[in-house]
Write a protein that holds these residues in place. Structure first.
Motif, mmCIF file in Angstrom:
data_model
loop_
_atom_site.group_PDB
_atom_site.id
_atom_site.type_symbol
_atom_site.label_atom_id
_atom_site.label_comp_id
_atom_site.label_asym_id
_atom_site.label_seq_id
_atom_site.Cartn_x
_atom_site.Cartn_y
_atom_site.Cartn_z
ATOM 1 N N ARG A 19 -12.032 -77.775 44.684
ATOM 2 C CA ARG A 19 -13.192 -78.657 44.486
ATOM 3 C C ARG A 19 -12.998 -79.903 45.343
ATOM 4 N NH1 ARG A 19 -13.807 -78.303 39.429
ATOM 5 N NH2 ARG A 19 -15.749 -77.167 39.490
ATOM 6 N N GLY A 58 -14.880 -83.577 46.774
ATOM 7 C CA GLY A 58 -15.907 -84.561 46.471
ATOM 8 C C GLY A 58 -15.524 -85.909 47.046
ATOM 9 N N LYS A 102 -15.578 -90.303 45.986
ATOM 10 C CA LYS A 102 -15.727 -91.302 44.928
ATOM 11 C C LYS A 102 -15.747 -92.674 45.583
ATOM 12 C CE LYS A 102 -10.772 -91.494 44.138
ATOM 13 N NZ LYS A 102 -9.673 -91.352 43.227
ATOM 14 N N ASP A 122 -22.380 -77.133 40.715
ATOM 15 C CA ASP A 122 -21.584 -76.994 41.940
ATOM 16 C C ASP A 122 -22.308 -76.189 43.010
ATOM 17 O OD1 ASP A 122 -19.357 -78.439 41.129
ATOM 18 O OD2 ASP A 122 -18.312 -76.670 40.356
ATOM 19 N N VAL A 182 -18.452 -78.018 45.739
ATOM 20 C CA VAL A 182 -18.823 -79.406 46.019
ATOM 21 C C VAL A 182 -19.931 -79.808 45.054
ATOM 22 C CG1 VAL A 182 -19.699 -81.010 47.766
ATOM 23 C CG2 VAL A 182 -18.251 -79.096 48.465
ATOM 24 N N ASP A 183 -19.816 -80.983 44.464
ATOM 25 C CA ASP A 183 -20.881 -81.471 43.585
ATOM 26 C C ASP A 183 -22.042 -81.984 44.447
ATOM 27 O OD1 ASP A 183 -20.833 -84.697 43.529
ATOM 28 O OD2 ASP A 183 -18.798 -83.912 43.764
ATOM 29 N N SER A 210 -21.849 -85.473 46.216
ATOM 30 C CA SER A 210 -20.890 -85.599 47.319
ATOM 31 C C SER A 210 -21.338 -84.882 48.585
ATOM 32 C CB SER A 210 -19.525 -85.040 46.893
ATOM 33 O OG SER A 210 -18.974 -85.790 45.843
#
Length: 105
Positions: free
Chosen positions: A25, A27, A29, A50, A62-63, A66
């Motif tokens: 995963r 992403g 932040k 996802d 990937v969210d 992101s």
């Protein structure tokens, strides 16, 4: 979002050694002096939201938040002398901090 062959091999071997997991995963932040930092973790299950990519046989999750920051990115695995680790080749990066921990687009 793609993986280099080296990164995919490293991830697949680690998942096999770990004995569980469906992929990796990725992403971003909010963090650091430039604004954004990468998140990278092994995924044991997919979340409903996802977005899943398949690269060299490895799932990359990937969210949605992101994805705009990671679009077109290749994750590589590099060894340089005694150092080794993942390297993000992200075409969206406009500037990065001096320590390499954060970036902005």
């Amino acid at each position: 979002m793609t993986l280099s062959e080296r990164a995919a091999d490293h991830i697949a071997k680690y998942i096999a050694k770990r004995g569980r997991g469906i992929g990796i995963r990725l992403g971003v932040k909010t963090s650091g002096c430039s604004g954004m930092a990468y998140k990278l973790e092994f995924a044991d299950a997919a979340n409903a939201e996802d977005i899943v990519f398949l690269s060299h046989g490895v799932k990359v999750l990937v969210d949605p938040k992101s994805l705009p920051y990671l679009a077109g990115t290749e994750l590589d695995y590099a060894r340089e002398g005694l150092n080794e680790g993942f390297k993000f080749n992200n075409p969206n990066v406009k500037d990065a901090c001096g320590c390499g921990e954060s970036f902005n687009t």
